[in-house]
Design an enzyme around this catalytic site. Structure first.
Site, PDB file in Angstrom:
ATOM      1  N   HIS A  30      23.479   0.404 -36.881  1.00 40.01           N
ATOM      2  CA  HIS A  30      23.262  -0.905 -37.515  1.00 40.01           C
ATOM      3  C   HIS A  30      23.055  -1.953 -36.418  1.00 40.01           C
ATOM      4  O   HIS A  30      23.042  -1.617 -35.220  1.00 40.01           O
ATOM      5  CB  HIS A  30      24.448  -1.252 -38.428  1.00 40.01           C
ATOM      6  CG  HIS A  30      25.782  -1.110 -37.758  1.00 40.01           C
ATOM      7  ND1 HIS A  30      26.206  -1.954 -36.748  1.00 40.01           N
ATOM      8  CD2 HIS A  30      26.785  -0.205 -37.913  1.00 40.01           C
ATOM      9  CE1 HIS A  30      27.406  -1.602 -36.348  1.00 40.01           C
ATOM     10  NE2 HIS A  30      27.791  -0.527 -37.023  1.00 40.01           N
ATOM     11  N   HIS A  33      25.306  -1.899 -33.254  1.00 37.36           N
ATOM     12  CA  HIS A  33      24.894  -0.934 -32.223  1.00 37.36           C
ATOM     13  C   HIS A  33      23.663  -1.461 -31.470  1.00 37.36           C
ATOM     14  O   HIS A  33      23.574  -1.349 -30.249  1.00 37.36           O
ATOM     15  CB  HIS A  33      24.509   0.408 -32.852  1.00 37.36           C
ATOM     16  CG  HIS A  33      25.623   1.116 -33.561  1.00 37.36           C
ATOM     17  ND1 HIS A  33      25.608   1.342 -34.913  1.00 37.36           N
ATOM     18  CD2 HIS A  33      26.782   1.655 -33.103  1.00 37.36           C
ATOM     19  CE1 HIS A  33      26.698   2.005 -35.266  1.00 37.36           C
ATOM     20  NE2 HIS A  33      27.435   2.211 -34.189  1.00 37.36           N
ATOM     21  N   GLN A  57      38.720  12.581 -32.627  1.00 37.90           N
ATOM     22  CA  GLN A  57      39.287  11.245 -32.805  1.00 37.90           C
ATOM     23  C   GLN A  57      39.610  10.913 -34.268  1.00 37.90           C
ATOM     24  O   GLN A  57      40.061   9.826 -34.571  1.00 37.90           O
ATOM     25  CB  GLN A  57      38.386  10.183 -32.190  1.00 37.90           C
ATOM     26  CG  GLN A  57      37.104   9.904 -32.957  1.00 37.90           C
ATOM     27  CD  GLN A  57      36.208   8.981 -32.165  1.00 37.90           C
ATOM     28  OE1 GLN A  57      35.688   9.331 -31.113  1.00 37.90           O
ATOM     29  NE2 GLN A  57      36.006   7.767 -32.669  1.00 37.90           N
ATOM     30  N   SER A 180      29.673  -2.335 -39.695  1.00 36.75           N
ATOM     31  CA  SER A 180      30.308  -1.065 -39.360  1.00 36.75           C
ATOM     32  C   SER A 180      29.588   0.047 -40.121  1.00 36.75           C
ATOM     33  O   SER A 180      29.099  -0.177 -41.237  1.00 36.75           O
ATOM     34  CB  SER A 180      31.778  -1.114 -39.806  1.00 36.75           C
ATOM     35  OG  SER A 180      32.295   0.187 -39.931  1.00 36.75           O
ATOM     36  N   ARG A 182      30.849   2.410 -41.541  1.00 40.51           N
ATOM     37  CA  ARG A 182      31.625   2.732 -42.756  1.00 40.51           C
ATOM     38  C   ARG A 182      31.287   1.807 -43.928  1.00 40.51           C
ATOM     39  O   ARG A 182      31.634   2.115 -45.057  1.00 40.51           O
ATOM     40  CB  ARG A 182      33.119   2.646 -42.457  1.00 40.51           C
ATOM     41  CG  ARG A 182      33.630   3.798 -41.625  1.00 40.51           C
ATOM     42  CD  ARG A 182      35.154   3.767 -41.585  1.00 40.51           C
ATOM     43  NE  ARG A 182      35.686   4.962 -40.970  1.00 40.51           N
ATOM     44  CZ  ARG A 182      35.904   5.110 -39.669  1.00 40.51           C
ATOM     45  NH1 ARG A 182      35.641   4.113 -38.861  1.00 40.51           N
ATOM     46  NH2 ARG A 182      36.386   6.231 -39.198  1.00 40.51           N
TER      47      ARG A 182
HETATM   48  P1  AMP Z   1      30.706   3.647 -33.541  1.00 40.70           P
HETATM   49  O1  AMP Z   1      29.365   4.249 -33.807  1.00 40.70           O
HETATM   50  O2  AMP Z   1      31.329   3.012 -34.730  1.00 40.70           O
HETATM   51  O3  AMP Z   1      31.623   4.575 -32.781  1.00 40.70           O
HETATM   52  O4  AMP Z   1      30.427   2.426 -32.547  1.00 40.70           O
HETATM   53  C1  AMP Z   1      29.743   2.597 -31.337  1.00 40.70           C
HETATM   54  C2  AMP Z   1      29.875   1.326 -30.533  1.00 40.70           C
HETATM   55  O5  AMP Z   1      29.316   0.228 -31.254  1.00 40.70           O
HETATM   56  C3  AMP Z   1      31.345   0.961 -30.229  1.00 40.70           C
HETATM   57  O6  AMP Z   1      31.443   0.494 -28.896  1.00 40.70           O
HETATM   58  C4  AMP Z   1      31.624  -0.134 -31.221  1.00 40.70           C
HETATM   59  O7  AMP Z   1      32.622  -1.040 -30.800  1.00 40.70           O
HETATM   60  C5  AMP Z   1      30.270  -0.830 -31.303  1.00 40.70           C
HETATM   61  N1  AMP Z   1      30.148  -1.575 -32.562  1.00 40.70           N
HETATM   62  C6  AMP Z   1      30.357  -1.095 -33.823  1.00 40.70           C
HETATM   63  N2  AMP Z   1      30.217  -2.084 -34.725  1.00 40.70           N
HETATM   64  C7  AMP Z   1      29.921  -3.210 -34.021  1.00 40.70           C
HETATM   65  C8  AMP Z   1      29.654  -4.568 -34.380  1.00 40.70           C
HETATM   66  N3  AMP Z   1      29.671  -4.988 -35.650  1.00 40.70           N
HETATM   67  N4  AMP Z   1      29.380  -5.452 -33.398  1.00 40.70           N
HETATM   68  C9  AMP Z   1      29.355  -5.049 -32.097  1.00 40.70           C
HETATM   69  N5  AMP Z   1      29.601  -3.791 -31.692  1.00 40.70           N
HETATM   70  C10 AMP Z   1      29.872  -2.871 -32.632  1.00 40.70           C
END
Ligand code: AMP
Length: 270
Positions: A30, A33, A57, A180, A182
């Site tokens: 999204h 990322h 995790q 997110s 999710r």
């Molecule tokens: P994930 O795919 O959820 O493991 O996230 C991958 C990376 O993207 C992690 O470093 C998260 O902190 C970052 N991330 C996820 N959501 C956001 C957001 N809304 N704003 C900024 N960074 C994000």
């Protein structure tokens, strides 16, 4: 854009790259990322994005099983962003060796999500350690949305490798709700509720300044959120951004929040 499906693809592609930015993700990409990817593309000669739903995790089988996946859309987003490499490892590429001493979170750090998701950060540090060893990036881009993760990875990786962790601001939707992967699991009403909760906490934090007895105010706010939005709350805590210690001052602190809408666990910080 080169797609790297295993470690030999990866070694071959990266052997002469000297300024590499790495964005680790679990996919279902999204705008949050994308903001990390854009920063890496701007600051580094080459950028690699990994998509790997790391099983170690997840402390909850339901959460792992339900974790959203959309590889086709992800690849099209990454292609559009002109990312240099996408790393899509299988479990064997990441967990190809057994660790002699398992990674442990110190007792002091068993707070916030580490307290409520047993083993979660051990899994995060394990995979980040493996990725850093395999990819050897100069910089790793991570989001402040997962602030505790950012804090722990920064400490761990900085002590062990030369890779620098670059923190990136949280991206929110127009309802102020943090993006997110999710969120796809929430229906329209639930998304609206999540937006109202985020707006509520942003304005609550603004009004907190100069108030005494912050602990009591926070405890009352937690009860109010539970009653008003009919949600389960894991924590609502004010902590220092430099060491994550409990704080009773607003300066250099953030409000950390974890809660459930139905079975979906969401975290944010303000
Ligand atoms: P994930 O795919 O959820 O493991 O996230 C991958 C990376 O993207 C992690 O470093 C998260 O902190 C970052 N991330 C996820 N959501 C956001 C957001 N809304 N704003 C900024 N960074 C994000």
């Amino acid at each position: 854009m080169k797609i790297l499906l295993n470690n030999s693809d990866l070694n071959e592609a990266l052997y002469d790259v000297s300024n590499l930015g790495f964005v680790p993700t679990m996919g279902s990409l999204h705008k949050g990322h994308i903001s990390l990817i854009k920063k890496s593309l701007k600051e580094c000669e080459k950028t690699i994005v990994s998509i790997f739903v790391n099983p170690t995790q997840f402390n909850n089988k339901y959460d792992y099983k339900k974790y959203p996946k959309n590889i086709k859309k992800d690849l099209s987003i990454l292609h559009k962003q002109k990312v240099n490499f996408v790393y899509l490892p299988k479990k064997e590429d990441v967990y190809y060796y057994k660790r002699k001493t398992p990674i442990k979170i110190s007792k002091d750090n068993l707070i916030l999500c580490a307290k409520f998701r047993k083993g979660h950060f051990e899994g995060v540090l394990d995979v980040m350690d493996r990725f850093t060893k395999i990819i050897k990036p100069q910089k790793i881009y991570m989001g402040e949305k997962d602030f505790q993760q950012l804090y722990l990875v920064k400490k761990y990786i900085y002590n062990k490798y030369k890779s620098k962790i670059i923190s990136c601001k949280t991206v929110r939707n127009k309802n102020k709700f943090a993006l997110s992967s999710r969120n796809i699991l929430l229906n329209k009403t639930e998304l609206l509720k999540a937006g109202n909760i985020a707006k509520d906490l942003i304005s609550f934090k603004k009004k907190l300044s100069n108030k005494k007895n912050l602990k009591m105010i926070l405890s009352n706010k937690k009860k109010e959120l539970i009653n008003l939005y009919k949600i389960k709350v894991d924590y609502l805590e004010l902590r220092s951004i430099s060491n994550l210690k409990s704080s009773n001052k607003l300066k250099n602190s953030k409000l950390f929040f974890a809660y459930y809408i139905n079975k979906i666990r969401l975290i944010d910080n303000f």
